[in-house]
Design a protein around this motif. Structure first.
Motif, PDB file in Angstrom:
ATOM      1  N   UNK A 242     -12.061 -12.298  -2.884  1.00 50.15           N
ATOM      2  CA  UNK A 242     -12.479 -12.316  -4.289  1.00 50.15           C
ATOM      3  C   UNK A 242     -13.740 -11.480  -4.478  1.00 50.15           C
ATOM      4  N   UNK A 243     -14.678 -11.569  -3.535  1.00 53.39           N
ATOM      5  CA  UNK A 243     -15.907 -10.788  -3.613  1.00 53.39           C
ATOM      6  C   UNK A 243     -15.631  -9.287  -3.560  1.00 53.39           C
ATOM      7  N   UNK A 244     -14.521  -8.921  -2.910  1.00 51.11           N
ATOM      8  CA  UNK A 244     -14.131  -7.506  -2.814  1.00 51.11           C
ATOM      9  C   UNK A 244     -13.263  -7.061  -3.981  1.00 51.11           C
ATOM     10  N   UNK A 245     -13.011  -7.976  -4.925  1.00 50.26           N
ATOM     11  CA  UNK A 245     -12.098  -7.631  -6.005  1.00 50.26           C
ATOM     12  C   UNK A 245     -10.663  -7.616  -5.538  1.00 50.26           C
ATOM     13  N   UNK A 246     -10.363  -8.490  -4.562  1.00 48.80           N
ATOM     14  CA  UNK A 246      -9.026  -8.523  -3.971  1.00 48.80           C
ATOM     15  C   UNK A 246      -8.491  -9.948  -3.967  1.00 48.80           C
ATOM     16  N   UNK A 247      -7.232 -10.081  -3.586  1.00 49.46           N
ATOM     17  CA  UNK A 247      -6.578 -11.375  -3.485  1.00 49.46           C
ATOM     18  C   UNK A 247      -5.756 -11.374  -2.198  1.00 49.46           C
ATOM     19  N   UNK A 248      -5.575 -12.548  -1.591  1.00 49.69           N
ATOM     20  CA  UNK A 248      -4.799 -12.655  -0.354  1.00 49.69           C
ATOM     21  C   UNK A 248      -3.350 -13.004  -0.690  1.00 49.69           C
ATOM     22  N   UNK A 249      -2.414 -12.243  -0.133  1.00 48.02           N
ATOM     23  CA  UNK A 249      -0.988 -12.493  -0.294  1.00 48.02           C
ATOM     24  C   UNK A 249      -0.301 -12.390   1.064  1.00 48.02           C
ATOM     25  N   UNK A 250       0.783 -13.162   1.249  1.00 53.17           N
ATOM     26  CA  UNK A 250       1.632 -12.952   2.424  1.00 53.17           C
ATOM     27  C   UNK A 250       2.597 -11.835   2.055  1.00 53.17           C
ATOM     28  N   UNK A 251       2.499 -10.724   2.762  1.00 49.40           N
ATOM     29  CA  UNK A 251       3.286  -9.542   2.418  1.00 49.40           C
ATOM     30  C   UNK A 251       4.347  -9.249   3.467  1.00 49.40           C
ATOM     31  N   UNK A 252       5.503  -8.848   2.988  1.00 46.35           N
ATOM     32  CA  UNK A 252       6.537  -8.265   3.838  1.00 46.35           C
ATOM     33  C   UNK A 252       6.466  -6.760   3.612  1.00 46.35           C
ATOM     34  N   UNK A 253       6.241  -6.008   4.682  1.00 45.66           N
ATOM     35  CA  UNK A 253       6.012  -4.570   4.567  1.00 45.66           C
ATOM     36  C   UNK A 253       6.977  -3.830   5.492  1.00 45.66           C
ATOM     37  N   UNK A 254       7.717  -2.907   4.913  1.00 47.49           N
ATOM     38  CA  UNK A 254       8.605  -2.044   5.699  1.00 47.49           C
ATOM     39  C   UNK A 254       8.280  -0.601   5.331  1.00 47.49           C
ATOM     40  N   UNK A 255       7.971   0.199   6.342  1.00 48.91           N
ATOM     41  CA  UNK A 255       7.535   1.572   6.097  1.00 48.91           C
ATOM     42  C   UNK A 255       8.301   2.560   6.962  1.00 48.91           C
ATOM     43  N   UNK A 256       8.406   3.772   6.448  1.00 51.17           N
ATOM     44  CA  UNK A 256       8.984   4.873   7.201  1.00 51.17           C
ATOM     45  C   UNK A 256       7.854   5.815   7.564  1.00 51.17           C
ATOM     46  N   UNK A 257       7.552   5.909   8.857  1.00 49.34           N
ATOM     47  CA  UNK A 257       6.475   6.789   9.322  1.00 49.34           C
ATOM     48  C   UNK A 257       6.967   7.596  10.518  1.00 49.34           C
ATOM     49  N   UNK A 258       6.839   8.909  10.420  1.00 49.96           N
ATOM     50  CA  UNK A 258       7.264   9.797  11.514  1.00 49.96           C
ATOM     51  C   UNK A 258       8.698   9.500  11.933  1.00 49.96           C
ATOM     52  N   UNK A 259       9.534   9.252  10.932  1.00 48.72           N
ATOM     53  CA  UNK A 259      10.949   8.948  11.118  1.00 48.72           C
ATOM     54  C   UNK A 259      11.183   7.711  11.990  1.00 48.72           C
ATOM     55  N   UNK A 260      10.212   6.817  12.001  1.00 51.25           N
ATOM     56  CA  UNK A 260      10.358   5.514  12.635  1.00 51.25           C
ATOM     57  C   UNK A 260      10.158   4.428  11.583  1.00 51.25           C
ATOM     58  N   UNK A 261      10.750   3.266  11.834  1.00 52.97           N
ATOM     59  CA  UNK A 261      10.650   2.142  10.911  1.00 52.97           C
ATOM     60  C   UNK A 261       9.615   1.157  11.442  1.00 52.97           C
ATOM     61  N   UNK A 262       8.664   0.796  10.602  1.00 54.09           N
ATOM     62  CA  UNK A 262       7.671  -0.225  10.946  1.00 54.09           C
ATOM     63  C   UNK A 262       7.854  -1.392   9.989  1.00 54.09           C
ATOM     64  N   UNK A 263       8.038  -2.597  10.532  1.00 59.79           N
ATOM     65  CA  UNK A 263       8.300  -3.774   9.695  1.00 59.79           C
ATOM     66  C   UNK A 263       7.372  -4.903  10.135  1.00 59.79           C
ATOM     67  N   UNK A 264       6.680  -5.510   9.150  1.00 60.47           N
ATOM     68  CA  UNK A 264       5.721  -6.556   9.476  1.00 60.47           C
ATOM     69  C   UNK A 264       5.585  -7.544   8.337  1.00 60.47           C
ATOM     70  N   UNK A 265       5.209  -8.762   8.695  1.00 60.07           N
ATOM     71  CA  UNK A 265       4.912  -9.822   7.727  1.00 60.07           C
ATOM     72  C   UNK A 265       3.593 -10.438   8.150  1.00 60.07           C
TER      73      UNK A 265
END
Length: 430
Positions: A242-265
């Motif tokens: 909150x002090x940073x102007x942010x909020x905490x969320x549980x995120x599911x993230x899937x990304x394509x980087x250098x033609x590889x898949x990165x998936x994290x929660x």
């Protein structure tokens, strides 16, 4: 319009199954018009015939013999909403082998053994649809599979678990701790008596695997997903966000980087200006980034009997049309067969809170620990003095392995009393 009914068998009559029965009854006329034939429920498999149910189901439709139901020659579509791995997997495979198409809401099974189900559907020449497996009523799988089929999706970022979002939202708005917010979620029916699957991220990881598989045309299982839950998130973490102007969320993230898949929660801080930051209580939202379409967000109720049943019925209409036209829809798309990138190689950012001794040279020593591991510092501030002195550091992007090594080095330093909090930061451009 066909006079021959589309015959449907239902596996499970809990909160979702009951609402499927209700919608099939209440919307019979509309469903007939949309499918092109009457939709007839011919059987409902349950564990106990005498169990209380949310809707009245004619006794003649109830059965405890699920295998006999799914292998009936006259069944056109099997709807599976019992969840879990077994007996759901065996029953779905038997249904497909017997010539029925399948609509399922089973995220855990799809994330663990989806390829087996897709191969069975392809071999049988039948549909396997599963919109209800991710984010309840929100139409996200069909857009990824069909609407964005001509585009290149580069990132999927989502809040896909209503229980954890409710808990974190309460911690943010009321200042409550995790245990207090969880208890409220349980009292209101948003959390199970055993909330492990939700609060430890297993549910979100299964959904992340499904989203990544569709977005990047690669087979991704729940075991490929890096997972952290929210049970260690403290009121202090939420206050710091909150002090940073942010909020905490549980995120599911899937990304394509250098033609590889990165998936994290994992839990992460995101700026309050980000569209996902405004997702409150038990709602879900999925943010999709693609090369041509740009940024898209899908928002709505992510769980519950009626919302999930809505997604089930949407699939049922599509599958029913396909049966009448003797065709099938889009099957599994795994042609890209990309490698899954280990979490240590995934690029991320950290927010680190450190209890330190209040003496000269502390800041320089902490900065040196980051530099030793090749991590650049974006923000640093000191809070308190003396015994209460604390440094808060936000890094620039680096690999997760570099950031983890930095934290370990900090923990071994004499001037560091304790690393009190480590959380990733998402949703901000560098």
């Amino acid at each position: 319009m066909s006079n021959k009914p589309l015959k449907v068998a239902l596996l499970g009559c809990g909160s979702v199954g009951s609402q499927v029965v209700r919608l099939l009854t209440e919307q019979a006329g509309d469903l007939e018009a949309r499918v092109g034939a009457p939709v007839e429920l011919v059987g409902v498999s349950v564990r106990r015939l005498d169990a209380p149910r949310e809707v009245d189901v004619p006794a003649g439709l109830l059965t405890t013999d699920a295998e006999a139901l799914v292998t009936r020659e006259d069944v056109d579509v099997v709807v599976e909403v019992i969840g879990g791995i077994e007996p759901a997997r065996t029953l779905i495979l038997k249904a497909l082998e017997s010539g029925a198409s399948v609509v399922t809401a089973n995220k855990a099974l799809l994330a663990e053994d989806g390829p087996t189900l897709f191969e069975a559907a392809s071999k049988a020449g039948r549909d396997l649809y599963y919109e209800a497996a991710v984010a309840g009523a929100i139409p996200i799988l069909r857009p990824l599979r069909e609407s964005l089929a001509g585009d290149r999706v580069t990132r999927v970022l989502g809040i896909v678990n209503g229980t954890t979002n409710f808990i974190l939202d309460k911690m943010d708005t009321s200042g409550a701790g995790f245990a207090e917010a969880l208890e409220e979620a349980q009292d209101l029916g948003y959390a199970e008596a055993d909330p492990t699957a939700d609060v430890e991220g297993f549910d979100a990881a299964a959904k992340a695997a499904i989203l990544a598989s569709l977005a990047f045309h690669t087979r991704v299982t729940a075991q490929d997903v890096y997972r952290e839950g929210i049970s260690e998130v403290s009121a202090a973490d939420v206050a710091s966000a909150r002090d940073m102007g942010a909020v905490v969320k549980l995120l599911a993230i899937a990304e394509l980087r250098d033609d590889q898949v990165a998936v994290r929660v994992h839990p992460a801080m995101i700026p309050r200006s980000h569209p996902l930051a405004s997702v409150r209580e038990a709602y879900n939202a999925v943010f999709v980034e693609s090369e041509a379409a740009g940024q898209l967000m899908f928002y709505g109720p992510g769980a519950g009997g009626s919302p999930t049943a809505s997604a089930v019925l949407g699939d049922l209409v599509t599958v029913g049309r396909n049966r009448l036209n003797d065709t099938t829809g889009v099957g599994e798309s795994a042609y890209a067969d990309r490698a899954v990138r280990p979490m240590g190689e995934t690029v991320t950012r950290y927010h680190v809170a450190i209890d330190v001794q209040d003496r000269a040279g502390v800041l320089a020593a902490v900065a040196q620990a980051f530099a030793d591991n090749g991590v650049s510092i974006q923000i640093v501030r000191q809070e308190g003095r003396g015994a209460d002195a604390q440094l808060v550091v936000v890094s620039h992007q680096a690999t997760d392995a570099q950031l983890s090594a930095t934290v370990e080095q900090l923990r071994g330093m004499e001037i560091v009393r304790e690393v009190t909090s480590v959380m990733r930061v998402e949703g901000e451009s560098e």
